[in-house]
Design a protein around this motif. Structure first.
Motif, PDB file in Angstrom:
ATOM      1  N   GLN A 188       0.831  -1.197   0.000  1.00 51.60           N
ATOM      2  CA  GLN A 188       0.000   0.000   0.000  1.00 51.60           C
ATOM      3  C   GLN A 188       0.866   1.248   0.000  1.00 51.60           C
ATOM      4  OE1 GLN A 188      -3.200   0.572  -0.136  1.00 51.60           O
ATOM      5  NE2 GLN A 188      -4.035  -1.497   0.025  1.00 51.60           N
ATOM      6  N   VAL A 189       0.415   2.223  -0.715  1.00 47.79           N
ATOM      7  CA  VAL A 189       1.058   3.529  -0.735  1.00 47.79           C
ATOM      8  C   VAL A 189       0.079   4.544  -0.166  1.00 47.79           C
ATOM      9  CG1 VAL A 189       2.051   5.326  -2.186  1.00 47.79           C
ATOM     10  CG2 VAL A 189       2.433   2.924  -2.757  1.00 47.79           C
ATOM     11  N   GLN A 190       0.524   5.308   0.798  1.00 42.75           N
ATOM     12  CA  GLN A 190      -0.308   6.363   1.347  1.00 42.75           C
ATOM     13  C   GLN A 190       0.169   7.700   0.785  1.00 42.75           C
ATOM     14  OE1 GLN A 190       1.144   4.013   3.823  1.00 42.75           O
ATOM     15  NE2 GLN A 190      -0.650   2.830   3.234  1.00 42.75           N
ATOM     16  N   LEU A 191      -0.787   8.506   0.356  1.00 40.54           N
ATOM     17  CA  LEU A 191      -0.486   9.795  -0.257  1.00 40.54           C
ATOM     18  C   LEU A 191      -1.229  10.902   0.473  1.00 40.54           C
ATOM     19  CD1 LEU A 191      -0.910   8.661  -3.980  1.00 40.54           C
ATOM     20  CD2 LEU A 191       1.228   8.876  -2.728  1.00 40.54           C
ATOM     21  N   VAL A 192      -0.535  11.959   0.798  1.00 38.65           N
ATOM     22  CA  VAL A 192      -1.144  13.087   1.501  1.00 38.65           C
ATOM     23  C   VAL A 192      -0.784  14.375   0.779  1.00 38.65           C
ATOM     24  CG1 VAL A 192      -1.334  14.354   3.659  1.00 38.65           C
ATOM     25  CG2 VAL A 192      -1.040  11.864   3.697  1.00 38.65           C
ATOM     26  N   GLU A 193      -1.803  15.046   0.252  1.00 34.50           N
ATOM     27  CA  GLU A 193      -1.594  16.302  -0.458  1.00 34.50           C
ATOM     28  C   GLU A 193      -1.665  17.483   0.505  1.00 34.50           C
ATOM     29  OE1 GLU A 193      -4.321  13.787  -3.255  1.00 34.50           O
ATOM     30  OE2 GLU A 193      -4.162  14.252  -1.118  1.00 34.50           O
TER      31      GLU A 193
ATOM     32  N   GLY B  17      -4.197  34.663 -11.929  1.00 30.52           N
ATOM     33  CA  GLY B  17      -2.852  35.145 -12.218  1.00 30.52           C
ATOM     34  C   GLY B  17      -1.833  34.791 -11.163  1.00 30.52           C
ATOM     35  N   GLY B  18      -2.317  34.298 -10.035  1.00 27.68           N
ATOM     36  CA  GLY B  18      -1.433  33.949  -8.934  1.00 27.68           C
ATOM     37  C   GLY B  18      -0.854  32.561  -9.067  1.00 27.68           C
ATOM     38  N   SER B  19      -0.152  32.146  -8.021  1.00 30.58           N
ATOM     39  CA  SER B  19       0.545  30.860  -8.021  1.00 30.58           C
ATOM     40  C   SER B  19       0.265  30.093  -6.734  1.00 30.58           C
ATOM     41  CB  SER B  19       2.055  31.078  -8.130  1.00 30.58           C
ATOM     42  OG  SER B  19       2.394  31.718  -9.334  1.00 30.58           O
ATOM     43  N   LEU B  20       0.360  28.785  -6.858  1.00 29.45           N
ATOM     44  CA  LEU B  20       0.311  27.883  -5.713  1.00 29.45           C
ATOM     45  C   LEU B  20       1.254  26.727  -5.997  1.00 29.45           C
ATOM     46  CD1 LEU B  20      -3.501  27.474  -4.826  1.00 29.45           C
ATOM     47  CD2 LEU B  20      -1.760  28.538  -3.389  1.00 29.45           C
ATOM     48  N   ARG B  21       1.763  26.127  -4.932  1.00 27.62           N
ATOM     49  CA  ARG B  21       2.542  24.893  -5.082  1.00 27.62           C
ATOM     50  C   ARG B  21       1.904  23.804  -4.241  1.00 27.62           C
ATOM     51  NH1 ARG B  21       8.791  23.122  -3.794  1.00 27.62           N
ATOM     52  NH2 ARG B  21       8.066  23.203  -1.638  1.00 27.62           N
ATOM     53  N   LEU B  22       1.506  22.757  -4.907  1.00 27.86           N
ATOM     54  CA  LEU B  22       0.958  21.591  -4.224  1.00 27.86           C
ATOM     55  C   LEU B  22       2.083  20.608  -3.928  1.00 27.86           C
ATOM     56  CD1 LEU B  22      -2.261  20.926  -6.340  1.00 27.86           C
ATOM     57  CD2 LEU B  22      -1.928  22.506  -4.425  1.00 27.86           C
ATOM     58  N   SER B  23       1.951  19.931  -2.806  1.00 30.22           N
ATOM     59  CA  SER B  23       2.890  18.883  -2.429  1.00 30.22           C
ATOM     60  C   SER B  23       2.119  17.603  -2.153  1.00 30.22           C
ATOM     61  CB  SER B  23       3.677  19.271  -1.176  1.00 30.22           C
ATOM     62  OG  SER B  23       4.421  20.448  -1.380  1.00 30.22           O
ATOM     63  N   CYS B  24       2.767  16.480  -2.410  1.00 32.10           N
ATOM     64  CA  CYS B  24       2.176  15.184  -2.101  1.00 32.10           C
ATOM     65  C   CYS B  24       3.257  14.330  -1.462  1.00 32.10           C
ATOM     66  CB  CYS B  24       1.639  14.531  -3.358  1.00 32.10           C
ATOM     67  SG  CYS B  24       1.080  12.827  -3.127  1.00 32.10           S
ATOM     68  N   ALA B  25       3.050  13.997  -0.207  1.00 31.50           N
ATOM     69  CA  ALA B  25       4.005  13.174   0.523  1.00 31.50           C
ATOM     70  C   ALA B  25       3.548  11.722   0.498  1.00 31.50           C
ATOM     71  CB  ALA B  25       4.123  13.667   1.958  1.00 31.50           C
TER      72      ALA B  25
ATOM     73  N   TRP C 297      -4.411   6.733  -4.364  1.00 34.67           N
ATOM     74  CA  TRP C 297      -4.888   8.116  -4.398  1.00 34.67           C
ATOM     75  C   TRP C 297      -4.722   8.793  -3.043  1.00 34.67           C
ATOM     76  CZ3 TRP C 297      -6.659  10.352  -8.836  1.00 34.67           C
ATOM     77  CH2 TRP C 297      -6.956   9.493  -9.900  1.00 34.67           C
ATOM     78  N   GLY C 298      -4.506  10.095  -3.096  1.00 36.66           N
ATOM     79  CA  GLY C 298      -4.585  10.900  -1.896  1.00 36.66           C
ATOM     80  C   GLY C 298      -6.018  11.359  -1.669  1.00 36.66           C
ATOM     81  N   GLN C 299      -6.209  12.140  -0.616  1.00 36.31           N
ATOM     82  CA  GLN C 299      -7.560  12.569  -0.255  1.00 36.31           C
ATOM     83  C   GLN C 299      -7.985  13.837  -0.993  1.00 36.31           C
ATOM     84  OE1 GLN C 299      -4.894  13.349   1.445  1.00 36.31           O
ATOM     85  NE2 GLN C 299      -5.135  15.534   1.901  1.00 36.31           N
ATOM     86  N   GLY C 300      -7.035  14.492  -1.627  1.00 35.85           N
ATOM     87  CA  GLY C 300      -7.346  15.692  -2.401  1.00 35.85           C
ATOM     88  C   GLY C 300      -7.124  16.973  -1.616  1.00 35.85           C
ATOM     89  N   THR C 301      -6.849  18.033  -2.360  1.00 36.45           N
ATOM     90  CA  THR C 301      -6.700  19.360  -1.769  1.00 36.45           C
ATOM     91  C   THR C 301      -7.413  20.367  -2.672  1.00 36.45           C
ATOM     92  OG1 THR C 301      -5.107  20.968  -0.863  1.00 36.45           O
ATOM     93  CG2 THR C 301      -4.450  19.828  -2.872  1.00 36.45           C
ATOM     94  N   GLN C 302      -8.179  21.248  -2.069  1.00 34.78           N
ATOM     95  CA  GLN C 302      -8.997  22.195  -2.835  1.00 34.78           C
ATOM     96  C   GLN C 302      -8.156  23.374  -3.312  1.00 34.78           C
ATOM     97  OE1 GLN C 302     -12.502  22.165  -3.603  1.00 34.78           O
ATOM     98  NE2 GLN C 302     -11.871  23.889  -4.896  1.00 34.78           N
ATOM     99  N   VAL C 303      -8.288  23.674  -4.576  1.00 35.33           N
ATOM    100  CA  VAL C 303      -7.699  24.886  -5.163  1.00 35.33           C
ATOM    101  C   VAL C 303      -8.835  25.734  -5.697  1.00 35.33           C
ATOM    102  CG1 VAL C 303      -6.264  25.793  -7.014  1.00 35.33           C
ATOM    103  CG2 VAL C 303      -5.507  23.792  -5.723  1.00 35.33           C
ATOM    104  N   THR C 304      -8.916  26.962  -5.231  1.00 39.77           N
ATOM    105  CA  THR C 304      -9.952  27.883  -5.681  1.00 39.77           C
ATOM    106  C   THR C 304      -9.285  29.136  -6.216  1.00 39.77           C
ATOM    107  OG1 THR C 304     -11.487  27.043  -4.013  1.00 39.77           O
ATOM    108  CG2 THR C 304     -12.015  29.153  -5.043  1.00 39.77           C
ATOM    109  N   VAL C 305      -9.602  29.463  -7.461  1.00 39.44           N
ATOM    110  CA  VAL C 305      -9.029  30.634  -8.113  1.00 39.44           C
ATOM    111  C   VAL C 305     -10.149  31.634  -8.342  1.00 39.44           C
ATOM    112  CG1 VAL C 305      -7.682  31.500 -10.050  1.00 39.44           C
ATOM    113  CG2 VAL C 305      -7.348  29.143  -9.251  1.00 39.44           C
ATOM    114  N   SER C 306     -10.014  32.784  -7.739  1.00 40.02           N
ATOM    115  CA  SER C 306     -11.036  33.818  -7.875  1.00 40.02           C
ATOM    116  C   SER C 306     -10.694  34.728  -9.048  1.00 40.02           C
ATOM    117  CB  SER C 306     -11.138  34.633  -6.592  1.00 40.02           C
ATOM    118  OG  SER C 306      -9.934  35.310  -6.332  1.00 40.02           O
ATOM    119  N   SER C 307     -11.724  35.089  -9.782  1.00 42.65           N
ATOM    120  CA  SER C 307     -11.494  35.927 -10.983  1.00 42.65           C
ATOM    121  C   SER C 307     -11.762  37.398 -10.683  1.00 42.65           C
ATOM    122  CB  SER C 307     -12.382  35.450 -12.118  1.00 42.65           C
ATOM    123  OG  SER C 307     -13.725  35.455 -11.713  1.00 42.65           O
TER     124      SER C 307
END
Length: 123
Positions: free
Chosen positions: A1-6, A15-23, A113-123
């Motif tokens: 089994q592989v466990q993934l955590v985002e 126009g902004g930036s984000l960096r996602l990580s998955c351990a 699969w990991g559990q997911g992480t929400q990304v919200t981009v406002s316009s």
């Protein structure tokens, strides 16, 4: 089994930036090809980017080419997704996934699969 955590999701302006990580944990990280998927409300989950076990081979969906960069540090059991020039249509839950190495990156299916992480981009 592989466990993934985002981690790393959040709210950002267009126009902004984000960096996602998955351990990853549980198995030898370099035995796996890794990918990032996303799922927006009312839409199917789609592959965003994938990276081979060594970090040399990479795949990007057309809709993120030139804006997103995938990378991995095997010594840290972590895969990253640097997201620049974000658009409102990038709003989604982003999932980390793993397949045994040797996958066809563009067809990464996600055995784990990991559990997911929400990304919200406002316009």
């Amino acid at each position: 089994q592989v466990q993934l955590v985002e981690s790393g999701g959040g709210l950002v302006q267009a126009g902004g930036s984000l960096r996602l990580s998955c351990a990853a944990s549980g198995r030898t990280f370099s035995d796996y090809d890794m990918g990032w998927f996303r799922q927006a409300p009312g839409k199917e989950r789609e592959l965003v980017s994938a990276i081979g076990w060594s970090g040399i081979s990479r795949y990007y969906a057309d809709f993120v080419k030139g804006r997103f960069t995938i990378s991995r540090v095997n010594a840290k059991n972590t895969v990253y997704l640097q997201m620049n020039s974000l658009k409102a249509e990038d709003t989604a839950v982003y999932y980390c996934a793993a397949d045994p190495r040797g996958s066809t990156l563009a067809r990464l299916r996600g055995d784990y699969w990991g559990q997911g992480t929400q990304v919200t981009v406002s316009s």
